[in-house]
Design a protein around this motif. Structure first.
Motif, PDB file in Angstrom:
ATOM      1  N   ASP A  33      -7.186   7.295  -8.183  1.00 30.48           N
ATOM      2  CA  ASP A  33      -7.736   7.911  -6.971  1.00 30.48           C
ATOM      3  C   ASP A  33      -9.252   7.688  -6.972  1.00 30.48           C
ATOM      4  O   ASP A  33     -10.016   8.524  -7.435  1.00 30.48           O
ATOM      5  CB  ASP A  33      -7.392   9.404  -6.953  1.00 30.48           C
ATOM      6  CG  ASP A  33      -7.794  10.087  -5.667  1.00 30.48           C
ATOM      7  OD1 ASP A  33      -8.313   9.399  -4.763  1.00 30.48           O
ATOM      8  OD2 ASP A  33      -7.597  11.309  -5.569  1.00 30.48           O
ATOM      9  N   ASN A  73       3.000  10.307  -5.731  1.00 30.43           N
ATOM     10  CA  ASN A  73       3.116  11.705  -5.328  1.00 30.43           C
ATOM     11  C   ASN A  73       1.816  12.435  -5.678  1.00 30.43           C
ATOM     12  O   ASN A  73       1.452  12.541  -6.847  1.00 30.43           O
ATOM     13  CB  ASN A  73       4.309  12.343  -6.047  1.00 30.43           C
ATOM     14  CG  ASN A  73       4.598  13.742  -5.584  1.00 30.43           C
ATOM     15  OD1 ASN A  73       3.766  14.411  -4.988  1.00 30.43           O
ATOM     16  ND2 ASN A  73       5.807  14.199  -5.879  1.00 30.43           N
ATOM     17  N   TYR A  74       1.149  12.970  -4.658  1.00 34.61           N
ATOM     18  CA  TYR A  74      -0.141  13.630  -4.872  1.00 34.61           C
ATOM     19  C   TYR A  74      -0.017  14.978  -5.572  1.00 34.61           C
ATOM     20  O   TYR A  74      -1.024  15.590  -5.911  1.00 34.61           O
ATOM     21  CB  TYR A  74      -0.889  13.776  -3.542  1.00 34.61           C
ATOM     22  CG  TYR A  74      -1.484  12.467  -3.088  1.00 34.61           C
ATOM     23  CD1 TYR A  74      -2.785  12.133  -3.427  1.00 34.61           C
ATOM     24  CD2 TYR A  74      -0.745  11.551  -2.362  1.00 34.61           C
ATOM     25  CE1 TYR A  74      -3.344  10.925  -3.032  1.00 34.61           C
ATOM     26  CE2 TYR A  74      -1.283  10.338  -1.966  1.00 34.61           C
ATOM     27  CZ  TYR A  74      -2.591  10.041  -2.310  1.00 34.61           C
ATOM     28  OH  TYR A  74      -3.137   8.838  -1.932  1.00 34.61           O
ATOM     29  N   VAL A 109      -0.389  14.604 -10.736  1.00 38.35           N
ATOM     30  CA  VAL A 109      -1.707  14.035 -11.016  1.00 38.35           C
ATOM     31  C   VAL A 109      -2.076  14.281 -12.471  1.00 38.35           C
ATOM     32  O   VAL A 109      -1.817  15.348 -13.020  1.00 38.35           O
ATOM     33  CB  VAL A 109      -2.786  14.663 -10.097  1.00 38.35           C
ATOM     34  CG1 VAL A 109      -4.171  14.121 -10.418  1.00 38.35           C
ATOM     35  CG2 VAL A 109      -2.460  14.410  -8.631  1.00 38.35           C
ATOM     36  N   ILE A 164      -2.802   9.233  -9.739  1.00 39.65           N
ATOM     37  CA  ILE A 164      -1.688   9.728  -8.939  1.00 39.65           C
ATOM     38  C   ILE A 164      -0.430   9.052  -9.468  1.00 39.65           C
ATOM     39  O   ILE A 164      -0.342   7.827  -9.500  1.00 39.65           O
ATOM     40  CB  ILE A 164      -1.908   9.414  -7.454  1.00 39.65           C
ATOM     41  CG1 ILE A 164      -3.191  10.101  -6.987  1.00 39.65           C
ATOM     42  CG2 ILE A 164      -0.711   9.865  -6.621  1.00 39.65           C
ATOM     43  CD1 ILE A 164      -3.731   9.585  -5.697  1.00 39.65           C
TER      44      ILE A 164
END
Length: 141
Positions: free
Chosen positions: A75, A96-97, A100, A92
């Motif tokens: 990111d 999928n945010y 993390v 990430i």
């Protein structure tokens, strides 16, 4: 007599304003240069190897079909300089945010020369931590 005082005050204010703009501009340019340098380090092959090794420490099957961690993306918008030293690099996981990993990349200085890049710490989100626990439990069965 009153006119001279106003002119002197205006000159002082203009000079002060110019100095503040110059200092602010210099600080902003230094910040941009630091950001550019951090991104250059994070995009390096050495950083890629260190980050992937860190992923494999969390999930032995990382970056394979059997692993919980199948892919990662850096990111770049949230890369930050850590006040204690190093670069905070968020990864990430699987696109999928909510999954993390925040890594802290750093280098030691040995006799004035830079050492190897390493991960100082890695923090996962709760969701990813739970997935990794499930993956470990599944592999033990």
């Amino acid at each position: 007599m009153k006119r001279k005082w106003i002119k002197k005050r205006q000159i002082v204010l203009i000079i002060t304003g110019i100095c503040l703009l110059w200092i602010g501009g210099t600080m902003y340019m230094d910040h941009l240069k630091l950001e550019e340098e951090m991104i250059k380090v994070v995009k390096s092959e050495e950083a890629k190897n260190v980050l992937e090794t860190g992923l494999k420490n969390l999930d032995p099957n990382a970056l394979t079909a059997e692993g919980v961690i199948k892919s990662y993306k850096i990111d770049y918008e949230n890369i930050k300089s850590n006040p204690m030293g190093g670069i905070s690099v968020p990864l990430i996981i699987n696109g999928n945010y909510k999954l993390v990993i925040s890594n802290l990349l750093s280098r030691n200085s040995i006799d004035g020369e830079l050492g190897n890049l390493k991960i100082g710490s890695a923090n996962t989100t709760y969701e990813l931590g739970e997935l990794l626990k499930e993956g470990v439990e599944d592999s033990e069965e």
